[in-house]
Design a protein around this motif. Structure first.
Motif, short mmCIF file in Angstrom:
data_model
loop_
_atom_site.label_atom_id
_atom_site.label_comp_id
_atom_site.label_asym_id
_atom_site.label_seq_id
_atom_site.Cartn_x
_atom_site.Cartn_y
_atom_site.Cartn_z
N THR A 1 0.84 -1.19 0.00
CA THR A 1 0.00 0.00 0.00
C THR A 1 0.88 1.25 0.00
O THR A 1 2.05 1.18 0.33
CB THR A 1 -0.87 0.04 1.27
OG1 THR A 1 -0.04 -0.21 2.40
CG2 THR A 1 -1.97 -1.00 1.23
N ALA A 2 0.28 2.40 -0.34
CA ALA A 2 1.01 3.66 -0.29
C ALA A 2 0.59 4.42 0.96
O ALA A 2 -0.57 4.83 1.07
CB ALA A 2 0.72 4.49 -1.53
N PRO A 3 1.52 4.62 1.92
CA PRO A 3 1.14 5.16 3.23
C PRO A 3 0.61 6.59 3.22
O PRO A 3 -0.26 6.92 4.00
CB PRO A 3 2.45 5.07 4.03
CG PRO A 3 3.53 4.95 3.03
CD PRO A 3 2.93 4.24 1.86
N SER A 4 1.11 7.44 2.30
CA SER A 4 0.68 8.84 2.38
C SER A 4 -0.59 9.09 1.58
O SER A 4 -1.11 10.21 1.58
CB SER A 4 1.80 9.78 1.95
OG SER A 4 1.99 9.70 0.57
N LEU A 5 -1.09 8.04 0.92
CA LEU A 5 -2.37 8.18 0.24
C LEU A 5 -3.48 7.59 1.12
O LEU A 5 -3.21 6.75 1.97
CB LEU A 5 -2.34 7.44 -1.10
CG LEU A 5 -1.89 8.25 -2.32
CD1 LEU A 5 -0.46 8.74 -2.16
CD2 LEU A 5 -2.00 7.43 -3.59
N GLU B 1 -7.87 6.51 -2.05
CA GLU B 1 -6.92 6.73 -3.15
C GLU B 1 -6.17 5.46 -3.49
O GLU B 1 -5.95 5.15 -4.67
CB GLU B 1 -5.94 7.85 -2.78
CG GLU B 1 -6.61 9.22 -2.70
CD GLU B 1 -5.75 10.31 -2.05
OE1 GLU B 1 -6.07 11.47 -2.24
OE2 GLU B 1 -4.78 9.96 -1.34
N ASN B 2 -5.79 4.69 -2.46
CA ASN B 2 -5.11 3.42 -2.70
C ASN B 2 -6.00 2.47 -3.51
O ASN B 2 -5.55 1.86 -4.48
CB ASN B 2 -4.73 2.76 -1.37
CG ASN B 2 -3.33 3.13 -0.91
OD1 ASN B 2 -2.35 2.57 -1.37
ND2 ASN B 2 -3.24 4.11 -0.03
N MET C 1 -6.40 3.46 -7.14
CA MET C 1 -5.23 3.11 -7.94
C MET C 1 -5.24 1.62 -8.26
O MET C 1 -4.98 1.22 -9.39
CB MET C 1 -3.95 3.46 -7.18
CG MET C 1 -3.64 4.93 -7.15
SD MET C 1 -2.96 5.52 -8.72
CE MET C 1 -4.40 6.10 -9.50
N ALA C 2 -5.53 0.79 -7.25
CA ALA C 2 -5.54 -0.65 -7.46
C ALA C 2 -6.61 -1.02 -8.49
O ALA C 2 -6.42 -1.93 -9.29
CB ALA C 2 -5.80 -1.38 -6.14
N GLY D 1 -7.95 10.96 -10.25
CA GLY D 1 -7.46 9.76 -9.57
C GLY D 1 -8.57 9.00 -8.88
O GLY D 1 -8.63 7.77 -8.93
N VAL D 2 -9.47 9.73 -8.24
CA VAL D 2 -10.57 9.07 -7.52
C VAL D 2 -11.85 9.25 -8.31
O VAL D 2 -12.26 10.37 -8.61
CB VAL D 2 -10.74 9.67 -6.11
CG1 VAL D 2 -11.97 9.09 -5.44
CG2 VAL D 2 -9.50 9.40 -5.27
N GLU E 1 -3.78 15.22 -8.32
CA GLU E 1 -5.00 14.46 -8.03
C GLU E 1 -5.44 13.60 -9.21
O GLU E 1 -6.49 12.97 -9.17
CB GLU E 1 -6.14 15.41 -7.65
CG GLU E 1 -5.96 16.13 -6.32
CD GLU E 1 -6.06 15.18 -5.13
OE1 GLU E 1 -6.87 14.24 -5.17
OE2 GLU E 1 -5.30 15.39 -4.16
N PHE F 1 -1.13 10.57 -9.02
CA PHE F 1 -1.11 9.56 -7.96
C PHE F 1 0.08 8.61 -8.16
O PHE F 1 0.76 8.24 -7.21
CB PHE F 1 -2.40 8.73 -7.99
CG PHE F 1 -3.53 9.35 -7.23
CD1 PHE F 1 -3.42 10.60 -6.65
CD2 PHE F 1 -4.73 8.65 -7.07
CE1 PHE F 1 -4.47 11.16 -5.94
CE2 PHE F 1 -5.79 9.21 -6.37
CZ PHE F 1 -5.66 10.46 -5.81
N ASP G 1 6.45 7.07 -2.48
CA ASP G 1 5.87 6.49 -1.27
C ASP G 1 6.22 5.02 -1.12
O ASP G 1 6.61 4.56 -0.05
CB ASP G 1 4.36 6.64 -1.38
CG ASP G 1 3.72 7.09 -0.10
OD1 ASP G 1 4.47 7.54 0.78
OD2 ASP G 1 2.50 6.98 0.02
N LEU H 1 1.21 -2.24 -9.70
CA LEU H 1 0.10 -1.68 -10.48
C LEU H 1 0.32 -1.87 -11.98
O LEU H 1 -0.46 -1.41 -12.80
CB LEU H 1 -0.07 -0.19 -10.18
CG LEU H 1 -0.60 0.15 -8.78
CD1 LEU H 1 -0.52 1.64 -8.51
CD2 LEU H 1 -2.03 -0.34 -8.61
#
Lengths: 264, 305
Positions: free
Chosen positions: A93-97, A101-102, A105-106, A118-119, B162, B167, B174, B182
């Motif tokens: 996972t990406a901690p700062s997202l 948001e994670n 992306m997935a 993105g979302v 965004e 991302f 990150d 991905l």
């Protein structure tokens, strides 16, 4: 679905530490199987995953995935079809997202990462349903950064993210080993449910012998780069932890004998 | 006092563009990119030459940005394709750019542009204004231009970060492993981020040069530290504003940095001490930002009090 043939792999080639791990490794993973893999440290189970995923290249041999040889395909292209969950919960996972948001992306895996937002708000309900099924209350924390979650929560999320876009093969790399026993059990239950529901072909490396027996329908044991046990169906079902320990001890005794023969 | 304030604001905003560029590599990509020391003056020299030759301001800004993209591409290529470490890739590009910058300026190490129009030149429309208003417009015109530039840039960056691609850049810094998971090529993502960052840095160089009306090859030396100091100041001193975007924080950090430098100079510290002052401000900001050190320092102060 995946066939490794005549795989050869050496490490530290050309140094005094040169070590041939696989001489001629052959394995066939069939569609829909759930395989558990055990073996002591250095037995070659991690390399097995690294070779399938493309982190390492074999020196010889072919890797046929759905009929295509992927031995020279880079890791990131393979990961569009082969998902992997690591022992370290931080790796998936990406901690700062945020959780949302994670997941977004997935969900986009295998599609274009372009300049669209993105979302996608329309997917939030879908993500909430998926999170609800984890039973961790994460659906209430969609906008929390993943870095604030516990290891168990992050691993559950990693598992969900790895399977959000249906992978053709799922590699679980001791994915419960860094968790406490209770969380570990929870993640294993979750794994079994996800794999069953989504019908994903799965290979799971574990150090927990009981887990290796309870989960899945085929068991493989590695020792010094060789497959020393490969049981499925009824044969696997009948196996007990004591049988496995006996097998381990027998193998280690053989080693000691071999060593003493050489040294003596 | 007013002109002191305007100068701090203008410089802070011009270097705020640089701070945004540096944020992209250091904060978001987690890539300590030193090539900025070369791409900033690259932007300056390209803009100076274009302005002297053709006097076209948008073209000058555009070509500086393109030049910066090229510098970033080079750093990315060295690091990703030739497997040179991130620090060294930046140093090599920065070193090479020094000669390139000299070449662009026809082997001159400085170019004055006093007699050409820049983005800060007030148009003739100002003459139609009443006399007393004219004075004020002329005085504040550069600040207004800079504010517009930085607001547009900030909004574009906020929007970009965004998007799905944005991302992906954030994930690269990150958790690189996740980018691979991905199904994306992390090398490409890094190159893209470096190009963008250096492009903006060069753009910043073009702006700063027009503000000074002077190009000098040494404009860029140590500039990466200036950018980084702004980033660290912004995120540490103003970090408590949790709802503020990082782009806002670093631009304010840049103004704060200019303010501290100007105050130091106003206190009659010799300009030759500037780099030392920068380093000291930087260290202070880093220490303030360090979660482990801060309680110790505060406790220490209590003891001595």
């Amino acid at each position: 679905m995946l066939r490794l043939s005549n795989i050869e792999k050496r490490f530290y080639v050309g140094t005094p530490h040169e070590n041939q791990l696989y001489q001629d490794l052959n394995i066939h993973i069939k569609d829909g199987e759930f395989i558990t893999v055990i073996g002591s440290n250095g037995s070659g189970k991690s390399t097995f995953f690294n070779i399938i995923a493309g982190t390492l290249q074999p020196d010889q041999g072919s890797i046929l995935f759905k009929g295509h040889d992927i031995a020279h395909q880079p890791e990131h292209l393979r990961s569009r079809h082969i998902a992997r969950v690591y022992q370290d919960p931080l790796k998936g996972t990406a901690p700062s997202l945020t959780i949302l948001e994670n997941l977004s992306m997935a969900y986009n895996k295998g599609k274009k990462f372009n300049l669209s937002r993105g979302v996608d708000q329309a997917l939030i309900e879908h993500f909430k349903q998926e999170l609800k099924a984890l039973n961790l209350g994460l659906e209430e924390k969609l906008n929390n950064r993943v870095g604030t979650l516990s290891g168990g929560q992050r691993q559950a999320l990693s598992l969900l993210m790895a399977t959000l876009v249906q992978p053709e093969l799922l590699l679980l790399d001791e994915h419960t080993a860094a968790l406490d026993p209770k969380t570990s059990e929870l993640i294993i239950d979750l794994t079994q449910r996800l794999v069953r529901e989504k019908e994903i072909t799965t290979v799971m490396v574990t150090h927990n012998l009981k887990q290796a027996l309870d989960v899945g329908d085929r068991l493989i044991m590695f020792h010094k780069g060789q497959i020393v046990l490969d049981l499925s169906g009824e044969e696997k079902h009948k196996l007990s932890v004591m049988d496995l320990i006996a097998k381990f001890n027998a193998l280690n005794l053989m080693n000691e004998l071999n060593d003493s023969l050489i040294l003596g | 006092m007013l002109s002191f304030g305007i100068e701090v604001l203008n410089q802070g905003l011009a270097y705020g563009v640089l701070a945004i560029a540096v944020t992209l590599t250091y904060k978001i990509l987690d890539f300590p990119d030193l090539s900025v020391d070369g791409s900033f003056p690259l932007g300056s020299v390209i803009a100076a030459v274009v302005l002297l030759k053709w006097g076209n301001i948008p073209l000058a800004l555009f070509l500086s940005f393109i030049g910066g993209l090229g510098a970033g591409l080079l750093t990315g290529f060295l690091h990703v394709k030739l497997k040179i470490s991130n620090l060294l890739s930046g140093i090599l590009v920065m070193t090479g750019l020094y000669s390139i910058n000299l070449m662009i300026a026809n082997n001159r190490s400085n170019l004055p542009i006093f007699n050409v129009k820049t983005m800060f030149t007030v148009g003739s429309w100002v003459e139609n204004l009443p006399q007393d208003l004219q004075v004020w417009v002329i005085r504040f015109y550069p600040s207004i231009v800079l504010l517009l530039v930085i607001i547009v840039l900030k909004l574009v960056m906020d929007w970009f970060l965004e998007t799905k691609l944005g991302f992906l850049l954030r994930i690269t810094g990150d958790n690189p492993q996740l980018v691979i998971a991905l199904g994306e090529d992390i090398g490409k993502t890094k190159i893209l981020g470096l190009m963008l960052s250096n492009g903006i840095a060069a753009f910043s160089g073009a702006i700063a040069m027009q503000m000074f009306r002077f190009y000098d090859i040494s404009l860029g030396s140590g500039i990466v530290v200036v950018g980084l100091a702004s980033v660290v100041l912004g995120t540490s001193v103003l970090g408590f504003m949790k709802s503020w975007k990082i782009t806002t924080l670093v631009v304010l950090g840049s103004i704060l940095y200019r303010l501290s430098i100007s105050v130091a100079l106003a206190l009659k510290l010799p300009p030759s001490n500037l780099k030392l002052i920068t380093a000291i401000i930087f260290v202070l900001a880093l220490v303030l930002n360090n979660k482990e050190l801060r309680p110790k320092l505060l406790k220490g102060r209590d003891k001595h009090a």
